[in-house]
Design an enzyme around this catalytic site. Sequence first.
Site, PDB file in Angstrom:
ATOM      1  N   HIS A 158      -2.180  -4.552   7.039  1.00  0.00           N
ATOM      2  CA  HIS A 158      -3.462  -3.941   6.665  1.00  0.00           C
ATOM      3  C   HIS A 158      -3.172  -2.581   6.024  1.00  0.00           C
ATOM      4  O   HIS A 158      -1.990  -2.202   5.841  1.00  0.00           O
ATOM      5  CB  HIS A 158      -4.370  -3.820   7.890  1.00  0.00           C
ATOM      6  N   MET A 184       4.699  -6.235  12.675  1.00  0.00           N
ATOM      7  CA  MET A 184       4.565  -7.593  13.221  1.00  0.00           C
ATOM      8  C   MET A 184       3.713  -8.427  12.266  1.00  0.00           C
ATOM      9  O   MET A 184       3.160  -9.458  12.658  1.00  0.00           O
ATOM     10  CB  MET A 184       3.961  -7.536  14.625  1.00  0.00           C
ATOM     11  N   GLY A 185       3.601  -7.971  11.019  1.00  0.00           N
ATOM     12  CA  GLY A 185       2.878  -8.743  10.008  1.00  0.00           C
ATOM     13  C   GLY A 185       1.380  -8.572  10.099  1.00  0.00           C
ATOM     14  O   GLY A 185       0.875  -7.673  10.778  1.00  0.00           O
ATOM     15  N   HIS A 220      -0.477  -0.329   7.557  1.00  0.00           N
ATOM     16  CA  HIS A 220       0.916  -0.681   7.214  1.00  0.00           C
ATOM     17  C   HIS A 220       1.226  -0.243   5.784  1.00  0.00           C
ATOM     18  O   HIS A 220       2.312   0.262   5.494  1.00  0.00           O
ATOM     19  CB  HIS A 220       1.133  -2.196   7.284  1.00  0.00           C
ATOM     20  N   LYS A 246      -1.281   5.809  14.985  1.00  0.00           N
ATOM     21  CA  LYS A 246      -2.243   5.142  15.878  1.00  0.00           C
ATOM     22  C   LYS A 246      -1.506   4.757  17.166  1.00  0.00           C
ATOM     23  O   LYS A 246      -2.039   4.879  18.250  1.00  0.00           O
ATOM     24  CB  LYS A 246      -2.837   3.896  15.237  1.00  0.00           C
ATOM     25  N   GLN A 289       7.740  -7.785  23.677  1.00  0.00           N
ATOM     26  CA  GLN A 289       6.864  -6.640  23.942  1.00  0.00           C
ATOM     27  C   GLN A 289       5.467  -7.077  24.397  1.00  0.00           C
ATOM     28  O   GLN A 289       4.570  -6.254  24.558  1.00  0.00           O
ATOM     29  CB  GLN A 289       6.780  -5.702  22.730  1.00  0.00           C
TER      30      GLN A 289
HETATM   31  O1  PAF Z   1       4.028  -1.341  15.900  1.00  0.00           O
HETATM   32  C1  PAF Z   1       4.423  -2.518  15.780  1.00  0.00           C
HETATM   33  O2  PAF Z   1       3.900  -3.300  14.992  1.00  0.00           O
HETATM   34  C2  PAF Z   1       5.535  -3.036  16.699  1.00  0.00           C
HETATM   35  O3  PAF Z   1       5.453  -2.475  17.963  1.00  0.00           O
HETATM   36  C3  PAF Z   1       6.928  -2.825  16.101  1.00  0.00           C
HETATM   37  C4  PAF Z   1       7.264  -1.360  15.925  1.00  0.00           C
HETATM   38  C5  PAF Z   1       7.027  -3.539  14.759  1.00  0.00           C
HETATM   39  C6  PAF Z   1       8.005  -3.436  17.026  1.00  0.00           C
HETATM   40  O4  PAF Z   1       7.807  -4.796  17.208  1.00  0.00           O
END
Ligand code: PAF
Length: 281
Positions: A34, A30-31, A37, A149, A61
């Site tokens: 860090h 979701m950008g 990611h 996590k 979500q």
């Molecule tokens: O973990 C996340 O950042 C989100 O839940 C994901 C997997 C990108 C789905 O929107």
Amino acid sequence: MELLRTIEEARQFVLSQKKREKSIGLVPTMGYLHEGHLSLVHTAREQNDVVVVSIFVNPTQFGPQEDLDRYPRDLEKDRNSCSQASVDAIFMPAAEEMYPERFHTWVQVDTITETLCGASRPGHFRGVATVVSKLFNIIQPDRAYFGLKDFQQAVVIKQMVRDLNMPLEIVTVPTVREADGLATSSRNKYLTAKQRASAPVLYNTLKLGQRLIEAGEHNADVVHEAMVKEIESQPNTRIDYISVCNPETLAPVDKIENRVLLAMAVWLGNTRLIDNILVEA
Ligand code: PAF
């Protein structure tokens, strides 16, 4: 690095890679990227010819009272991080394209979504499973990467892939932590200096639970109680849940006999942090 802003652009990109028989690794995010990611990206880079990072703050979500509107965004920084990590393409669709008018199809994984984060965030995993299915259909990756996590999320996605026979491999990557143990998260940005100073209590409490189990404690209630006390010893904390559970079913255990998952969600002010560790009995 390519910027794919529409589903059509993504499809063209994927088609050209498939024609050249390139394997594709997808890192859904979701950008506000860090180190956590980036560790997914590095793993994907090692295992695939082509790496695609999706950046999409998925509205479905988030609950109505949650932080969708204030969720941190920094596209410029994300582009630089991806470019430095040798990402081949960023897929960043608009919400209206992912969820056009008259969108009526949802992916619902039962049972394992009813506990832990699923219990406190109704509908959350339905939104996650739906958007991840759409990303899989659009990017058609050979592998997709998820951080531990979000342990429950990884379990839910693996179950979905198995149940719906999706033709890809789910790769999970260990949690990345700050020097004091706090798990990296985009939401850490919300913490005030005071809350940030209290935040290592999550990992310290997980380690306390681990020490008790490794010293021979088999009673999950005893471990649970010690963990609750430890969190409550830190001011400004409010426990959402602490669980000693089976890492596959995510159901709470009474007697600790095998590997267990210690998992928690704790509020520091208006910020809800999650963390977990796996412990061998
Ligand atoms: O973990 C996340 O950042 C989100 O839940 C994901 C997997 C990108 C789905 O929107």
